[in-house]
Design a protein around this motif. Structure first.
Motif, PDB file in Angstrom:
ATOM      1  N   ALA A 199       2.664   2.499  -3.447  1.00 27.80           N
ATOM      2  CA  ALA A 199       2.636   3.898  -3.032  1.00 27.80           C
ATOM      3  C   ALA A 199       1.455   4.563  -3.727  1.00 27.80           C
ATOM      4  CB  ALA A 199       3.939   4.582  -3.411  1.00 27.80           C
ATOM      5  N   ASP A 235      -1.193   8.190  -4.035  1.00 24.76           N
ATOM      6  CA  ASP A 235      -1.385   9.604  -3.744  1.00 24.76           C
ATOM      7  C   ASP A 235      -2.509   9.771  -2.726  1.00 24.76           C
ATOM      8  OD1 ASP A 235       0.566  10.538  -5.550  1.00 24.76           O
ATOM      9  OD2 ASP A 235      -0.837  10.362  -7.225  1.00 24.76           O
ATOM     10  N   THR A 260       4.794   9.186  -2.695  1.00 25.82           N
ATOM     11  CA  THR A 260       5.001   9.152  -4.148  1.00 25.82           C
ATOM     12  C   THR A 260       6.032  10.180  -4.584  1.00 25.82           C
ATOM     13  OG1 THR A 260       3.047  10.571  -4.376  1.00 25.82           O
ATOM     14  CG2 THR A 260       2.729   8.197  -4.701  1.00 25.82           C
ATOM     15  N   THR A 261       5.958  11.388  -4.053  1.00 21.63           N
ATOM     16  CA  THR A 261       6.923  12.407  -4.462  1.00 21.63           C
ATOM     17  C   THR A 261       8.303  12.157  -3.862  1.00 21.63           C
ATOM     18  OG1 THR A 261       6.145  13.860  -2.678  1.00 21.63           O
ATOM     19  CG2 THR A 261       5.183  14.179  -4.853  1.00 21.63           C
ATOM     20  N   THR A 271      12.293   2.778  -5.212  1.00 18.05           N
ATOM     21  CA  THR A 271      11.026   2.078  -5.393  1.00 18.05           C
ATOM     22  C   THR A 271      10.622   1.437  -4.073  1.00 18.05           C
ATOM     23  OG1 THR A 271      12.218   0.109  -6.155  1.00 18.05           O
ATOM     24  CG2 THR A 271      11.344   1.598  -7.838  1.00 18.05           C
TER      25      THR A 271
END
Length: 460
Positions: free
Chosen positions: A271, A273, A357-358, A366
């Motif tokens: 993952a 950003d 990610t958030t 995960t």
């Protein structure tokens, strides 16, 4: 067709048809450019999946001097915005291999402007996001914002001061992409599966859009089939648009791959950003595969259902039924989940995504599972494949072949211009066939590249 459960199956993501593409057309030649070697202070070339980590490191080191970052895709360079002309700050940026760019607006100044917009211009049909390329907030108002509402938004932007924000008009309307031919089915609602994950308690699950999760509790991989998964957590509207949906069979073995049809899949490695300027790909069962660029971060969108914050803004097109579908980089970075936007895959438009990610952090999950490499096999697309068709040529089988894969939006326009974007209602095609034959959900993947829009595809 009725749904048949297969215990201990390996679930792979299948979120759209790619009938107009060659087998490995997702990937561009030389996609995985590595960092160059030489003078440590010289600008380096970065892979798209590497830039967010370096940018986050520099943001921590530079403190208030850091004013955002973006990816120069043409040069494969990371650009760091800085306020002031501190030579020590510039040296830190150059030592990390990035390029320093002096700008007017600090991060705190842009954040303050965003708070003003929230207080004074929270009107359904408006959206705003930070665009580091312009060092401004890009404000967009859709076709429903007229009269006094438009005047309010326009005056609010003007009062922020020169060079702080820009305002543009969209001819479409902001809405969630929740109707049409989709990969997963919850009652009368159809959406697309995003990424397989492992929940905090170790059970298999997947992420999708939060507005899908609040619309139905039980989800199937065929329109008339039994439930295969149940919503565990869902957020919408509010601080995001994401849902964690747990597989009903705890023995389900998930991998982390995006099925691109014709026996091909792209392994998702991590993952990451989003970074403005990064090329991204979106998969959705209504429109298939399309690509474009990230144009804004920390976007606020005022949907009819309520305000959603913290989204990614792009110029990638999407249509009804693509909600929840995966946004990723060509070298295997999971970036986002399709939320909503305006326009379609003929005229283009702007589309918003929930950052993966958030979402993972919020639900305590995960990405992928212990056997994340399983299921890709010989069918996995080769990132170095240079013989693939150019993704810029008509990516989604149902879309107009004359339309580019990123929609018609101009990446240089930032998080803004949706000129010519149509109303999302009804999508761009007859959705009755978009989901196709759901029998592939319990076995054969051979149809996934054509009409099979099944959300979970069993692999041997």
């Amino acid at each position: 067709m009725s749904h048949k459960r297969i215990p201990k199956r390996k679930a792979a993501i299948a979120v759209g048809s790619v009938a107009a593409l060659g087998a490995a057309a997702l990937l561009l030649p030389h996609a995985n450019a590595s960092q160059s070697h030489g003078d440590d202070a010289a600008p380096r070339t970065f892979k798209a999946t590497d830039v967010s980590g370096v940018a986050n490191m520099l943001a921590t080191q530079l403190g208030d001097a850091f004013a955002g970052s973006y990816y120069d895709a043409a040069k494969k360079q990371l650009v760091i915005n800085v306020v002031g002309n501190n030579s020590n700050v510039v040296n830190q940026i150059e030592q990390a291999g990035a390029v320093a760019h002096q700008v007017q607006n600090s991060t705190s100044a842009l954040q303050a402007a965003a708070k003003t917009l929230k207080a004074d211009a929270t009107i359904p049909g408006t959206a705003w996001a930070v665009d580091p390329k312009t060092n401004q907030i890009q404000v967009t108002a859709d076709s429903t914002v007229t009269g006094g509402k438009w005047n309010t938004v326009e005056s609010t932007v003007k009062n922020l001061g020169s060079g702080v924000a820009t305002l543009k008009k969209s001819s479409g309307t902001f809405k969630t992409f929740v109707d049409g031919g989709d990969a997963i089915f919850g009652g009368n609602v159809r959406c697309s599966l995003g990424f397989n994950v492992t929940a905090g308690d170790g059970t298999p699950a997947f992420l999708t859009a939060g507005h899908c999760g609040v619309a139905a509790a039980k989800w199937s991989d065929s329109q008339t089939g039994a439930s295969i998964a149940t919503v565990d957590q869902a957020t919408f509207p509010g601080n995001g648009d994401f849902a964690l949906v747990k597989y009903d069979d705890p023995a389900t073995q998930t991998n982390s791959a995006v099925n691109v049809g014709n026996g091909q899949s792209v392994q998702i490695n991590a993952a990451v950003d989003a970074t403005v300027g990064t090329q991204v790909f979106r998969m959705g069962s209504t429109t298939g595969l399309h690509n474009g660029n990230v144009t804004g971060l920390d976007a606020t969108v005022n949907y009819p259902e309520g305000t959603v914050t913290g989204l990614i803004q792009t110029d990638v097109c999407a249509e009804a039924g693509d909600s929840g579908g995966s946004l990723f980089t060509q070298d295997g970075g999971a970036v986002g989940l399709t939320s909503g936007g305006s326009g379609d895959c003929t005229a283009g438009g702007e589309t918003f995504f929930q950052p993966v990610t958030t979402a993972l952090a919020a639900v305590g999950a995960t990405l992928g599972a212990g056997d994340a490499g399983a299921g890709a096999g010989a069918g996995a697309a080769d990132p170095s494949a240079g013989g693939a068709a150019d993704p810029s040529a008509s990516a989604g089988g149902a879309a107009d072949p004359s339309a580019s894969a990123g929609g018609a939006a101009d990446p240089s326009a930032g998080a803004s211009d949706a000129a010519g974007a149509g109303d999302q209602a009804g999508g761009a095609a007859d959705q009755s066939g978009a989901a196709g034959d759901q029998s592939g959900a319990a076995g054969d993947q051979s149809g996934a590249g054509m009409n099979d829009g099944s959300g979970v595809v069993a692999t041997p």
